[in-house]
Design a protein around this motif. Structure first.
Motif, PDB file in Angstrom:
ATOM      1  N   HIS A 777       0.976  -1.207  -0.106  1.00 50.17           N
ATOM      2  CA  HIS A 777      -0.003   0.071  -0.110  1.00 50.17           C
ATOM      3  C   HIS A 777       0.772   1.310  -0.100  1.00 50.17           C
ATOM      4  N   GLU A 778       2.209   1.209  -0.437  1.00 50.86           N
ATOM      5  CA  GLU A 778       3.041   2.261  -0.423  1.00 50.86           C
ATOM      6  C   GLU A 778       3.032   3.299   0.735  1.00 50.86           C
ATOM      7  N   THR A 779       3.038   2.768   1.959  1.00 45.19           N
ATOM      8  CA  THR A 779       2.871   3.346   3.008  1.00 45.19           C
ATOM      9  C   THR A 779       3.956   3.313   4.088  1.00 45.19           C
ATOM     10  N   ASP A 780       4.189   4.287   4.763  1.00 45.91           N
ATOM     11  CA  ASP A 780       5.388   4.172   5.904  1.00 45.91           C
ATOM     12  C   ASP A 780       4.945   4.073   7.120  1.00 45.91           C
ATOM     13  N   ASP A 781       3.644   3.461   7.337  1.00 40.68           N
ATOM     14  CA  ASP A 781       3.128   3.435   8.738  1.00 40.68           C
ATOM     15  C   ASP A 781       2.318   2.046   8.814  1.00 40.68           C
ATOM     16  N   ALA A 782       2.877   1.085   9.532  1.00 43.35           N
ATOM     17  CA  ALA A 782       2.435  -0.208   9.609  1.00 43.35           C
ATOM     18  C   ALA A 782       2.562  -0.538  11.225  1.00 43.35           C
ATOM     19  N   SER A 783       1.652  -1.152  11.748  1.00 49.96           N
ATOM     20  CA  SER A 783       1.757  -1.388  13.237  1.00 49.96           C
ATOM     21  C   SER A 783       1.008  -2.907  13.307  1.00 49.96           C
TER      22      SER A 783
END
Length: 849
Positions: A777-783
């Motif tokens: 998803h081309e994001t730099d926020d994953a948790s």
């Protein structure tokens, strides 16, 4: 001439002196068994020194008694058992007892009490008088409660008009004694029981009786050789080796007196591997045979509502559906097993039938099971004969009777069922299914099967059967102190104190008889090896005291403990000639380019990182274990339900802000109950899992409210993705996506503590899940979202997520390229990865060089 020759020659000389050859037909010789007839006949021929001889009557006492025909009707043991059981069932004393085992033990005691009468009754009237006389004499005796109970029940059971086998046997012996008109010679090795002694006493009043007692014939007891094994396996191997050595030396009549049946089974397997067949004179109870196992599996399946494990065990029996080919049966069972594992149905024949659908072959088998089950109506009471008829009918429907007809033991089992049904046809007692099943199990445990198809000079036998028997060689197997003397065949209800009070034989007299039999065996045979385990389950094992005394006496006299001198060397030589398999090494296989998967899931990628060999076994060789039919809720199921609950909740309530907290919790509870509903019906433990989830509801709603306060909004759940990389497709499914203006955040629910999740993320690249989601998803926020113990926490990687995502994608492409180029996939997982890996038995970690 063997060492037994002089004994038989002395007996022959005594008989020939009193009865000159060649006609000895006016003499009867009482043998302990028919095996003694041949050496005695040979001794008579040698002593008579004639070309032909008319031999005397040589017979065992039981066979001689059976030759006397009586008109008395005889009640079968199965009928006596049913009658006594019904009497005990009426009594309030034994409500919690196992009445069938008590019945069996009481009947044995009754027969012994009948044999203990002080005279031999010649007919039913004299028997009744003797019973009444004994009863009146005992009424004034001080008997303990158990002994009085046995005696009163015995007296009551003798009031019937029909005779049992013990009564008939007494009358037959009485008739023989009264008709005595010829001299009787008796071969004896140990003490008689009271009945046999009374018969000889009464016979002696009419004709001469001469007893040849092996114990007083100045027998020279030889000292056998001894082999002390260090394990069960070594004892079995040494015993099998000795038998093979004896056969190679030309010995043909070899007896294996098996005191330890466990060692005997292992020894038999070793001999059969060496193509040495063993005849078995002792036999095995039907309860231990595979032909009875199919009955047990059928009735267990019926009683457990066709619990899936019981049903599969039944269908895998070689005796069921014998009218079908083996391939047809196996195919149907395979179909059922796959359906059960896929659908997770635990029990219920009707559910299995619905599940079978259009699988015609499988459906036909399940329908036959339903037809057979209908014949055995568990909820009704029937007579024992009625239950047996229903059982036989069900076996015909299932094709089990046809399967049993193809096996010798199976044919004998079917004959036993028919015999019991015929004997019990007149018994009107009614029994529940469970009562009948316990009766059947006991009957199978009391009936013995002997395989007559094996004709071998090597035979298993027991100590009592060796009386007056010479052999070329004798192996005394398993002669430790626990097995020789063996325990008397007593029971759990009535001990030696009861037997002593009733003037019956006790454990001591049983042991004394074994001692006499052992000495008699050693007197007649000089080629004897004794084996036992000197080390047993980590403890020091003792040789039988009877044999230890002989060994000590020989050592004092000759300075030699008679240890077998050659067997250990023979075993070592055998070991030296065995082909040793090379020790396992760390595997590192390579894969042909065309076998490399073109599609990889997130879990497969994680497996590849954890251990390349694990990936190879799971996703290239496809050796994944079959899923087990789920019988109880597991942590994985709990996690899946939590995911489903949260998906439904957020699809309904996109935001919790603006709603009353109590209203949100109530809504979440309603959804939770609905999602857990099916589990709550099938497993009570589901309530504990649901309660565990309820503890986290307030914390989850507070966490969600905080997210919304930070500007995050729920977007979607269970979002599947597929990314085309360079030569490989990466697939996965993301638990949840949140958005904040143009920003996207990937969340993955975990029902684990936050410390465990932080440990997973400690080393960058070790866990690829969040990095792959972020890349997709081309994001730099994953948790991760930790939901555990009433707490909800967000756990994010400590490193730059965008960079991790890019590096993980590049690594996957590179690894797959190297794999297509022939790179090895070594088993290099760390201990934590190996701990629960189902492929550990394939890579054989722990056995590497």
């Amino acid at each position: 001439m063997s060492v037994s020759g002089p004994f038989f020659d002395r007996i022959a000389q005594r008989i020939l002196t009193a009865h000159p050859a060649p006609d000895l037909r006016g003499v009867t010789i009482l043998l302990p068994n028919y095996h003694a007839a041949q050496p005695l006949a040979q001794a008579l021929m040698r002593g008579a020194q004639r070309p032909a001889l008319l031999l005397p009557q040589m017979v065992t006492l039981n066979a001689w008694a059976q030759s006397v025909r009586l008109d008395t009707p005889v009640v079968a043991d199965s009928q006596r058992s049913a009658l006594l059981y019904q009497q005990l069932r009426k009594s309030k004393w034994f409500e919690q007892a196992d009445l069938w085992s008590m019945t069996q033990e009481l009947l044995k005691l009754f027969d012994e009490l009948t044999h203990s009468l002080h005279e031999l009754p010649g007919d039913a009237e004299s028997f009744a008088a003797l019973v009444q006389q004994a009863y009146q004499a005992r009424q004034n005796s001080t008997l303990q409660l158990e002994a009085r109970l046995v005696f009163e029940l015995w007296h009551a059971m003798q009031a019937g008009t029909e005779s049992d086998q013990a009564r008939v046997y007494q009358q037959q012996l009485a008739r023989l004694a009264q008709q005595a008109d010829r001299p009787l010679y008796v071969l004896r090795a140990s003490d008689w029981d009271a009945l046999e002694q009374r018969f000889l006493d009464e016979y002696a009043q009419h004709a001469a009786v001469t007893v040849f007692d092996l114990r007083v014939m100045e027998a020279q007891i030889g000292a056998p050789l001894f082999f002390a094994a260090t394990s069960l396996e070594q004892e079995a191997r040494a015993a099998a080796m000795q038998v093979r050595r004896w056969l190679a030396a030309g010995k043909r009549d070899i007896a294996i007196v098996a005191q330890d049946r466990v060692v005997a089974r292992r020894m038999r397997a070793l001999l059969e591997r060496a193509e040495v067949l063993v005849a078995d004179e002792t036999g095995w109870t039907f309860a231990t045979l595979s032909v009875s196992t199919v009955l047990d599996r059928w009735l267990t399946s019926l009683q457990s509502d066709f619990y899936h494990r019981d049903l599969l065990d039944l269908l895998k029996s070689p005796f069921i559906f014998a009218d079908l080919t083996a391939s047809e049966r196996k195919s149907a069972v395979y179909q059922l097993e796959q359906l059960l594992r896929k659908q997770g149905i635990v029990a219920g024949l009707e559910k299995f039938i619905d599940l079978a659908g259009h699988e015609t072959a499988l459906l036909q088998l399940l329908v036959r099971l339903r037809q057979a089950a209908a014949l055995l109506e568990q909820n009704r009471k029937k007579t024992l004969a009625g239950w047996l008829l229903a059982l036989q009918a069900s076996l015909r429907v299932l094709g089990i009777d046809a399967g049993l007809q193809q096996d010798d033991a199976g044919r004998q089992l079917l004959l036993a069922l028919e015999t019991w049904q015929r004997e019990l046809a007149a018994d009107a007692g009614s029994y529940r299914f469970s009562e009948w099943r316990r009766w059947l199990a006991q009957q199978l445990d009391t009936q013995t099967y002997r395989d007559s198809s094996i004709d071998s000079t090597v035979r298993f036998t027991h100590l009592a059967a060796t009386r007056w028997r010479p052999f070329d060689a004798v192996l005394l197997l398993g002669c430790d102190a626990d097995h020789l003397p063996s325990a008397a065949n007593g029971g759990r209800w009535f001990n030696d104190a009861v037997r002593a009070a009733l003037d019956l034989s006790t454990r001591g007299s049983h042991a004394a008889r074994q001692h006499d039999d052992l000495l008699g065996l050693l007197a007649l045979n000089d080629c004897v090896l004794v084996t036992w385990q000197k080390d047993k389950n980590g403890e020091h094992g003792l040789l039988s005291p009877y044999l230890q005394i002989l060994r000590d006496e020989h050592q004092r006299a000759h300075g030699d403990d008679r240890s077998e001198p050659e067997l250990l060397a023979c075993l070592a030589a055998e070991d030296a000639h065995r082909v040793e398999l090379s020790q396992a090494a760390q595997p590192a296989p390579s894969v042909a380019a065309e076998a490399v998967p073109a599609k990889v899931s997130i879990s497969a990628y994680n497996s590849l990182v954890a251990c390349p060999y694990q990936f190879h076994a799971r996703y290239i060789l496809r050796l994944n274990e079959l899923d087990e039919v789920q019988e109880a809720i597991e942590k994985r199921d709990y996690g899946e339900r939590v995911h489903g609950i949260l998906q439904r909740f957020h699809e309904r309530y996109r935001q919790v802000g603006g709603h009353d907290a109590a209203e949100m919790e109530a809504a979440l509870r309603r959804i939770s109950e609905d999602v857990f509903a099916d589990l709550l019906q099938q497993d009570f433990a589901a309530r504990a899992w649901l309660a565990r989830w309820y503890r986290s509801l307030p914390a989850y709603l507070a966490w969600q409210a905080e997210n919304e306060a930070q500007g995050w909004r729920y977007a979607e759940a269970e979002s599947a993705f597929s990314i085309e990389l360079d030569g490989v497709q990466l697939r996965g499914r993301i638990d949840r996506l949140d958005v904040r203006e143009q920003a996207i955040r990937v969340l993955d629910y975990k029902t684990q503590g936050d410390q465990i999740l932080r440990h997973k993320l400690r080393e960058p690249g070790e866990d690829v899940q969040l990095a792959c989601y972020a890349y997709a998803h081309e994001t730099d926020d994953a948790s991760f979202v930790s939901i555990e113990g009433g707490k909800v926490k967000t756990v994010a990687p400590a490193h730059d997520v965008a960079q991790l995502a890019q590096l993980n994608a590049e690594r996957l492409v590179q690894v797959m390229q190297r794999m297509r180029g022939g790179a090895c996939l070594p088993a290099n997982g760390i201990d934590q990865a190996c701990m629960h890996c189902e492929m550990r038995g394939v890579c054989r970690k722990g056995e590497w060089l």
